[in-house]
Design a protein around this motif. Sequence first.
Motif, mmCIF file in Angstrom:
data_model
loop_
_atom_site.group_PDB
_atom_site.id
_atom_site.type_symbol
_atom_site.label_atom_id
_atom_site.label_comp_id
_atom_site.label_asym_id
_atom_site.label_seq_id
_atom_site.Cartn_x
_atom_site.Cartn_y
_atom_site.Cartn_z
ATOM 1 N N SER A 216 5.285 11.156 -1.565
ATOM 2 C CA SER A 216 3.882 10.801 -1.775
ATOM 3 C C SER A 216 3.139 11.928 -2.475
ATOM 4 N N THR B 32 8.352 3.459 -9.365
ATOM 5 C CA THR B 32 7.532 2.791 -8.364
ATOM 6 C C THR B 32 6.549 1.855 -9.045
ATOM 7 N N VAL C 292 3.198 -0.155 -8.216
ATOM 8 C CA VAL C 292 2.132 -0.142 -7.220
ATOM 9 C C VAL C 292 1.198 -1.313 -7.497
ATOM 10 N N TYR D 3 -3.102 6.176 -9.721
ATOM 11 C CA TYR D 3 -3.540 5.705 -8.403
ATOM 12 C C TYR D 3 -4.611 4.626 -8.548
ATOM 13 N N GLN E 24 -2.410 -1.959 -0.321
ATOM 14 C CA GLN E 24 -1.723 -1.404 -1.485
ATOM 15 C C GLN E 24 -0.231 -1.343 -1.184
ATOM 16 N N THR E 25 0.580 -1.871 -2.103
ATOM 17 C CA THR E 25 2.025 -1.900 -1.884
ATOM 18 C C THR E 25 2.740 -1.090 -2.950
ATOM 19 N N MET E 26 3.587 -0.183 -2.507
ATOM 20 C CA MET E 26 4.437 0.579 -3.408
ATOM 21 C C MET E 26 5.849 -0.006 -3.337
#
Length: 712
Positions: free
Chosen positions: A72, A250, A252, A278, A315-317
């Motif tokens: 992260s 990733t 997001v 982000y 929020q999905t990673m």
Amino acid sequence: MIKGLLKAAAGIALAGSIITGNIALAVNLAADVAEDETPQGVYSVDIDGSTLKVDTKTLNLSITRGDRTWYSGKRFSGEDGLNSLWVNKLTDGVTVGYKSMNTGTTRERTISMLKPKITFKERTDGFDAKISCRDILVSFTLQVRLSGNKLQVKVPFDSISEDAPEDNKLEYLIVYPFFDSSYALTDGEILIPDGSGALIDLSVPTSAQKAYSARVYGSDYGISFDTITSNSPQTASMPVYAMMYDDGGTMVTADDGAEYCSVNAYVSGITTNYNFAYFNWIYRESYVKYYESSGTDGKSYVAFQEDMNKFDLVQTMTLLEGDCDTATVAKEYRKTVDFKQNALSSDRAGLRLQFLMAENKKGMFGNEVVTMTKTSFIEDVAEEAAQYCGNLSVSVLGYTSGGLNNSYPKHFPLDGGPGGKSGYKKLSQTLKENGVNFSFTTDYAKAYAGAGVNEKKLALNISNQFTTLTDSRAGSTAKFNLINPDDAAALMKGDLKNINKYNASVDYASVGSLLYSGYKNRDYDRAYTAEKFREAIELSQVTANIIKPNAYMWAVCDSYLEMPVSSSGFMIETESVPFLQMVVSGKMQTYSTAINLNYTGEDLILRLIDYNVYPSFLVTQKDALELYGTNSAGIFTSSYDIWKDTIKSIYTQVDGVLSAVAGCTVEDRYTAGNGVYVTVYSNGKKVVVNYGGAEVTVDGTAIAAKSAAAID
């Protein structure tokens, strides 16, 4: 005993212990940790082939799957020039933006900088952390869940509290902004949802001075807005971005609450030496407040939202393993989106001809209607075009009594100049017999100046003013006000009888792309507006062709109209890509903006083929000179007689390639040389586009310069 374990674990909880690489020790906290204790250490959990480790003090985490670890936030160098704020943003799980009401300034701090009290609760699939920021008396709960290759982060709205809002008000939250970030120049890319999609190459230095930042689904026009013009930046119509590297990446996504976030992307050399992206989750905004007695022409001041936007932050990673590129992300994102079942399909490429029927302008004795196209003329054109096009769509614009300007939100009765009821009835019957799709272009979100709409139906912004914007459709420069979504839905329902009378489809403008909240006489948020528009279209049971639909409208969309074929061209971007097209391919038909209004030659034709977008034209029977003095004077060339040969030529080129992959999904896309792109479709066909000036050979097939072909 618990406290002893925690104390022992604290020795490895360095600032960023998880982000510095391998962790020698992980402490599984006992399930009965007292609610008033803040654990100190590392909590570890294994699930679905993934190992999650989290620093219980900073909530910084890592996930290991196979041979790769996703961090992260990972500090690559102790001499990276970061000040204390950025070090904490890198190593803390949450960054808080808040407004100091005493000074009127926005401040940004991470949780560890706000005297946090963190109540950590372990779970077999993640953890819950109740975070109390004692410096500003704001608290909320962070819920983290791991399932397979997906890490979902949630902040329930009901968990947020402000104990002293007169001193500090929550403005925004940023959750794990450095997830899967990288340092300095590196082999990788950031994919952003700007227009059709754009890549930011991380392997080359940037000359950009600004990061990419765009509000998902555009501005909230009930609070603040930018002027809509023909050259406005493209909208981020999808709540998704991705970090992509050779060994994985990733994706997001903003799931719930996407209406209230922005996408942001930084590269090395802008602010820091890190590459990261982000979502910024917006709870409040500043806005211009006008003195009630003065209106928009009087004095004003900057105010701040009193109440928070109400949404659950979700929020999905999605962790992507192996070589990661745009096609990988497109296929993954496609799985998360709802599409319309049994949407329009054909085994031929499509051609859309939109006809401007009538306009009006000020005459000596009031408004004068200018008839631009007769219905009988469209019948002749359709018969001619049907000789070479097996998937023709005809749309009419400006058919309302009095012409286009100032007609919306009224669409009926029909103007008699182009043909009246009998003319449109005969047109619809003729088109149906010839297998041509017929539609009315509508706009239920807009009320044009002079349209005579009850003011109670008009949307009021947070400053108690009518939400007024400038229209740029069809070359128009007219002013319009937005309509409350409930009233817009009622107008849509009221027109169904007339629309069905002519066996027509509907081309929806604005309701798929403009998203706004409302205040004063009615309170509603952006999520309500989106749902109301989507529901109204679904209930109509009419074929829906939508102009620039945001992702939440795809569930009711048959055809995507005016699809962007580029990004905005911001300096930070290195390449436009057909990410949007790759996501929706095979799920709906896609059409370009009117080619004749911005024709750039053969490169545009190649771009349509490369991006799998069908051509569209805005045409008239009379010469565009007749539009002088109207709000559509910006249409400088529209005569069908002038354009008909070009229309046939462009369509024939596009259909000659894209008919081979009609209705198919995109499975892969790659380069096969300088300016040569290969797109692989689900039926096994490959579309090769050669933008270069020399012939190339792909899989044994020669592709001439400036040409395209579909090969096996």
